[in-house]
Design an enzyme around this catalytic site. Structure first.
Site, PDB file in Angstrom:
ATOM      1  N   HIS A  73       1.056  -1.181   0.018  1.00 35.77           N
ATOM      2  CA  HIS A  73      -0.013  -0.105  -0.167  1.00 35.77           C
ATOM      3  C   HIS A  73       0.907   1.165  -0.069  1.00 35.77           C
ATOM      4  CE1 HIS A  73      -3.890  -2.095   1.498  1.00 35.77           C
ATOM      5  NE2 HIS A  73      -3.989  -1.821   0.213  1.00 35.77           N
ATOM      6  N   ASP A 194      -0.602  -2.796  14.656  1.00 33.60           N
ATOM      7  CA  ASP A 194      -1.316  -1.806  13.633  1.00 33.60           C
ATOM      8  C   ASP A 194      -2.576  -1.269  14.540  1.00 33.60           C
ATOM      9  OD1 ASP A 194      -3.006  -0.856  12.120  1.00 33.60           O
ATOM     10  OD2 ASP A 194      -3.537  -2.671  11.179  1.00 33.60           O
ATOM     11  N   SER A 367     -13.148  -4.202   6.148  1.00 32.50           N
ATOM     12  CA  SER A 367     -11.736  -3.444   6.340  1.00 32.50           C
ATOM     13  C   SER A 367     -10.892  -4.542   5.980  1.00 32.50           C
ATOM     14  CB  SER A 367     -11.842  -3.020   7.646  1.00 32.50           C
ATOM     15  OG  SER A 367     -10.759  -2.367   8.183  1.00 32.50           O
ATOM     16  N   GLY A 368      -9.532  -4.024   5.983  1.00 34.04           N
ATOM     17  CA  GLY A 368      -8.314  -4.983   5.900  1.00 34.04           C
ATOM     18  C   GLY A 368      -7.727  -5.088   7.186  1.00 34.04           C
ATOM     19  N   HIS A 369      -8.242  -4.279   8.180  1.00 32.20           N
ATOM     20  CA  HIS A 369      -7.411  -4.211   9.632  1.00 32.20           C
ATOM     21  C   HIS A 369      -8.177  -4.927  10.736  1.00 32.20           C
ATOM     22  CE1 HIS A 369      -4.827  -0.891   7.934  1.00 32.20           C
ATOM     23  NE2 HIS A 369      -5.716  -0.676   7.229  1.00 32.20           N
ATOM     24  N   ASP A 443       7.154  17.824  -4.427  1.00 33.33           N
ATOM     25  CA  ASP A 443       6.487  17.873  -5.735  1.00 33.33           C
ATOM     26  C   ASP A 443       7.485  17.207  -6.767  1.00 33.33           C
ATOM     27  OD1 ASP A 443       5.532  19.080  -8.226  1.00 33.33           O
ATOM     28  OD2 ASP A 443       6.234  21.452  -8.079  1.00 33.33           O
TER      29      ASP A 443
END
Length: 554
Positions: A73, A194, A367-369, A443
């Site tokens: 991710h 996490d 969710s992935g959590h 940037d």
């Protein structure tokens, strides 16, 4: 004494979502876990991405031995080009993670010099005094790992992003046994876990839980079905392809990120597509609406994404018509609500049926959590002596400390923020000092240009290239532009009547070439004016002024 202590130094991700980056140091060896980015808030003008300040790493460049990526991710690999442009060290990741990283490095012309090394879950390898044990975990992406780092004072376990899914669609279940073995063999010294879903009670549902509702939607949809999800959610994309084949629909993939992700997933075998299922977007007109599934990027309402443009009828291939269904299979990321609901409004105007995760339409996204029960399960499995929450705002970290202590397992839970140094021995964990941390604004227009500070960046930009303000009056009811666009230039070409006149004509042409819906959507029309003016002025003057479209609502 300090030489015999393991130091944990978070450089990002503790106190904010995104920018995940954690350094571990033993004597003269440093390894880094993850290299993430954040996307800027609207007020950071001229900034493309935000990455962690890596001054600590550059000051100790000879000691940095490797970067280890837990998964692919953006908030874990997006800052990699920035770090590798400063420190060219080996990068370890799983197969799919490295494939995504390769694309990023290639884009920044860093791939040829990069040393990318594949790691395989369950197979240990050594970097200096550290022995790394990747452990397979489940998440909203494939090929994700936690890393157990065996150090001279004990095991430090970094979970990465995870949830406990025992029946994932790809058949690769969460490796409970490996975590249980760590707990049995004396437990881990420190668990870094996490914190994303620490507020959610219970368990996070399996990815398979969305299939029944999605299957129902596919069966009920009478015309075209537009399916939008995070492009990195390979298992969700695979499920959509599977349902398309079941319901006799051809699949057109639209949007750069969606196209890239499906191509990588196919190449690596994570996405198995029957022959003839995918069609080129240009072939959509050859099929009846009820025979089409359109996989489209832009689930967070990004102004110039494929879905945002299709919503205002400004996409070459994606034409959303009355009776079509648009399924947004993702959660609303905090801060994106305005953009998402703006897109939904446009879709409703087109008389499309919009199905999104508002809590009333059934389970179309999970969710992935991990939620609270999974977080407690992990703590009980690995029996950590010390506990450090990672990945979250301060309130999440604080809540996570309370949750960990409620299990009665860790001797001590330590709430840390970016830059704080935690020194660990076999028996103690103490904060001792701070290093420089912060946000570096980038940037990334072709090269990686650092914006040291937003105020300084704006002053430099204004002094070197000036500012162009395009003022446009638009009737909110009709979407018609009123009067002649006004162009104000400061800092360059102030007396160049020809340039001002041509710029005014460019803005006028942009307005005339836009539909009423686009003109009524200030997010879209501002981006179109900014883009067209930027191209024209760069071509005419070789300068890059700060361009600010101002829409006056009348």
């Amino acid at each position: 004494m300090a030489q015999d202590k393991l130091r944990l130094i978070p450089l990002g991700g503790l106190g904010e979502f995104g920018m995940n980056c954690m350094a571990l140091r033993w004597q003269d060896d440093i390894i880094v876990i993850d290299a993430g980015l954040m996307f800027p808030e609207e007020e950071l003008l001229g900034v493309d991405i935000v990455v962690p300040d890596i001054s600590y790493l550059t000051e100790n460049r000879t000691k940095v031995k490797a970067i280890i990526l837990t998964h692919g991710h953006e908030d874990h690999i997006g800052g990699l080009p920035w770090i590798l442009s400063e420190l060219n060290v080996p990068v370890y990741g799983t197969e799919f993670t490295l494939a995504l990283a390769e694309g990023k490095l290639d884009e920044h012309r860093l791939l040829d010099d990069a040393d990318l090394i594949e790691m395989i879950p369950g197979k240990k390898f050594s970097i200096g005094p550290f022995t790394i044990q990747p452990i397979h975990v489940t998440h909203s992406l494939v090929d994700c790992v936690a890393v157990a780092i065996h150090t001279p004072v004990g095991v430090v376990l970094h979970t990465g992003d995870f949830k406990v899914d025992l029946s994932p669609p790809d058949g690769k279940a969460f490796d409970l046994q490996a975590f249980a073995d760590l707990g049995k063999n004396g437990g881990v010294l420190a668990l870094l876990q996490d914190s994303t879903n620490v507020d959610r009670k219970g368990w996070t549902p399996s990815e398979r839980a969305v299939r029944p509702r999605l299957d129902e939607i596919f069966g009920q949809t009478k015309k075209k079905l537009f399916f939008s999800c995070f492009s990195s959610s390979v298992t969700r994309i695979a499920l959509a392809f599977d349902l398309a084949a079941k319901h006799g629909r051809k699949v057109a993939v639209i949007g750069r990120s969606m196209d890239n992700a499906t191509e990588i997933a196919q190449d690596l075998g994570y996405l198995k597509v029957p022959q003839g299922l995918i069609i080129n977007p240009g072939q959509m007109r050859d099929f009846a609406p009820e025979k089409l599934l359109v996989m489209i990027s832009g689930t967070q309402g990004e102004p110039m994404s494929a879905l945002s443009r299709a919503a205002v009828n400004n996409h070459k291939f994606a034409k959303i018509e009355a009776g079509d269904t648009v399924l947004m299979s993702s959660r609303v990321i905090p801060g994106n609500e305005k953009g998402i609901y703006r897109v939904i409004d446009h879709l409703e105007r087109r008389d499309a049926l919009v199905i999104h995760d508002d809590g009333t339409n059934g389970l179309i996204h999970v969710s992935g959590h991990g939620s609270q029960e999974e977080l407690k399960l992990m703590i009980n499995l690995v029996q950590p002596k010390f506990f450090i929450p990672v990945h979250g705002d301060y309130r999440h970290l604080k809540r996570h400390v309370e949750l960990a202590l409620s299990t009665g397992v860790p001797q001590k839970a330590i709430l840390m923020e970016d830059g704080e140094i935690l020194e660990l021995t076999k028996d103690t964990a103490q904060k001792n000092g701070k290093v420089t941390t912060g946000r570096v604004c980038i940037d990334s227009g072709g090269t990686i240009d650092v914006v040291e500070d937003v105020v300084i960046r704006d002053r430099q930009h204004l002094s070197e290239d000036g500012i162009v303000i395009a003022i446009v009056a638009i009737d909110k009811r009709t979407g018609q532009s009123e009067g002649v666009p006004e162009i104000v230039m400061r800092g360059f070409a102030m007396d160049d009547a020809q340039l001002i006149g041509e710029s005014r004509a460019i803005v006028k042409r942009t307005l005339e070439g836009s539909s009423a819906e686009e003109r009524q959507d200030y997010g879209v029309i501002k981006e179109k004016i900014r883009g067209d003016l930027k191209r024209f002025i760069q071509k005419s003057t070789s300068r890059r002024p700060l361009i600010m479209p101002v829409i006056m609502e009348i």
